[in-house]
Design an enzyme around this catalytic site. Structure first.
Site, mmCIF file in Angstrom:
data_model
loop_
_atom_site.group_PDB
_atom_site.id
_atom_site.type_symbol
_atom_site.label_atom_id
_atom_site.label_comp_id
_atom_site.label_asym_id
_atom_site.label_seq_id
_atom_site.Cartn_x
_atom_site.Cartn_y
_atom_site.Cartn_z
ATOM 1 N N HIS A 242 0.637 -5.248 -5.424
ATOM 2 C CA HIS A 242 1.655 -5.408 -6.716
ATOM 3 C C HIS A 242 2.084 -6.688 -6.934
ATOM 4 C CE1 HIS A 242 2.821 -0.883 -5.554
ATOM 5 N NE2 HIS A 242 2.315 -1.091 -6.696
ATOM 6 N N CYS B 32 10.228 -1.495 -2.491
ATOM 7 C CA CYS B 32 9.696 -0.245 -3.170
ATOM 8 C C CYS B 32 10.504 0.954 -2.518
ATOM 9 C CB CYS B 32 8.107 -0.290 -2.710
ATOM 10 S SG CYS B 32 8.013 -0.118 -1.037
HETATM 11 C C1 CIR Z 1 0.985 3.041 -2.173
HETATM 12 O O1 CIR Z 1 -0.218 2.545 -1.996
HETATM 13 O O2 CIR Z 1 1.150 3.427 -3.595
HETATM 14 C C2 CIR Z 1 1.705 3.315 -0.987
HETATM 15 N N1 CIR Z 1 1.459 3.563 0.073
HETATM 16 C C3 CIR Z 1 2.788 2.023 -1.080
HETATM 17 C C4 CIR Z 1 3.537 1.706 -1.965
HETATM 18 C C5 CIR Z 1 4.346 0.351 -2.155
HETATM 19 N N2 CIR Z 1 5.051 0.156 -3.261
HETATM 20 C C6 CIR Z 1 5.833 -0.912 -3.534
HETATM 21 O O3 CIR Z 1 5.620 -1.988 -2.971
HETATM 22 N N3 CIR Z 1 6.439 -1.114 -4.849
#
Ligand code: CIR
Length: 263
Positions: free
Chosen positions: A166, A253
């Site tokens: 991201h 997140c």
């Molecule tokens: C994903 O791949 O969507 C989750 N395992 C991790 C998301 C992490 N999100 C973030 O850093 N905003």
């Protein structure tokens, strides 16, 4: 004269017992210890509380492996919340529960198909929203977002993001006007208007911090970059998120931060 101060709310989401089935893009799958992940998530929430946030936890539901990473499901502004449409199909089932809670705080707008936007790709600094064009967030989603927020005076700037999950894996805010950046993962020139603190080169994933008031909640796994922040006079609250990092999670997140005027 009465002084009004903003009340901060941090919306988090319960860790799923299915976290081991999380989405993975850049990391190989390794075992996540659910009990330790739970303990670390509780400490993260305690850090938010210690900084004055009222923590509201949304329950998880069966099968929502990535529910703890609530940031990807919504963008909350003072005026409204935008329910996003995360790139991975598996994560779209998270939206109903988040929408149900956010409805109590803000009017809602929605990103619709074929648009996709993960909240981890959105970095808001005052009235500018930087949007990472990534494997998760597409141009249609960014265009929809641009139209939704324009009515409230926000502009959206697209930033290409290729080598990391991201945009906020590569850059995040650590103080008013100051960004923490990994210049190998995002172009510095997109952020010319800001004071930039570089991560330590040995800590590639270190550019993600949560700014809460004058403090940052920050992973204890990046001590060299943490020292750089402390040397800049930034108040760093360390948290150990080793288990959620195995799921490609970071500190931003795990919460949605919103402020509302105190009554
Ligand atoms: C994903 O791949 O969507 C989750 N395992 C991790 C998301 C992490 N999100 C973030 O850093 N905003």
């Amino acid at each position: 004269m009465t002084q009004t101060s903003a009340k901060l709310t941090a919306i988090t989401r319960e860790l799923s017992p299915d976290i081991g089935n999380c989405e993975l893009t850049f990391l190989p799958r390794v075992r996540i210890d659910p009990a330790l992940a739970q303990q670390q998530h509780e400490r993260y929430q305690a850090a938010l509380s210690s900084l004055g946030c009222e923590v509201v936890q949304v329950p998880t539901e069966p099968g929502l492996a990535d529910s703890v990473f609530i940031e990807d499901t919504a963008l909350v502004l003072d005026e409204l919340a935008v329910i996003l449409r995360p790139g991975p199909r598996s994560r779209r089932a998270e939206l109903d529960g988040v929408e149900h809670v956010l409805r109590q705080y803000r009017p809602l707008a929605l990103i619709r198909p074929p648009g996709t936007v993960d909240g981890g790709d959105l970095l808001r600094v005052e009235k500018v929203i930087f949007a990472g064009l990534s494997s998760r967030t597409n141009a249609d989603g960014i265009e929809q977002l641009r139209k939704i927020v324009a009515d409230y005076g926000y502009s959206v700037k697209t930033v290409e993001t290729t080598q990391c999950l991201h945009l906020k894996s590569a850059v995040s805010a650590v103080a008013p006007g100051t960004l923490l950046i990994n210049p190998n993962w995002v172009s510095r020139s997109s952020f010319d208007a800001f004071d930039q603190v570089d991560i330590d080169e040995h800590e590639a994933h270190a550019a993600n911090a949560v700014l809460v008031g004058q403090s940052v909640i920050y992973p204890s796994s990046f001590p060299r970059t943490s020292d750089r922040l402390v040397n800049r006079g930034i108040d760093v609250i360390p948290v150990d998120l080793s288990e959620l990092q195995k799921a490609e999670g970071a500190v931003t997140c795990c919460s949605l931060l919103l402020s509302s005027p105190a009554v």
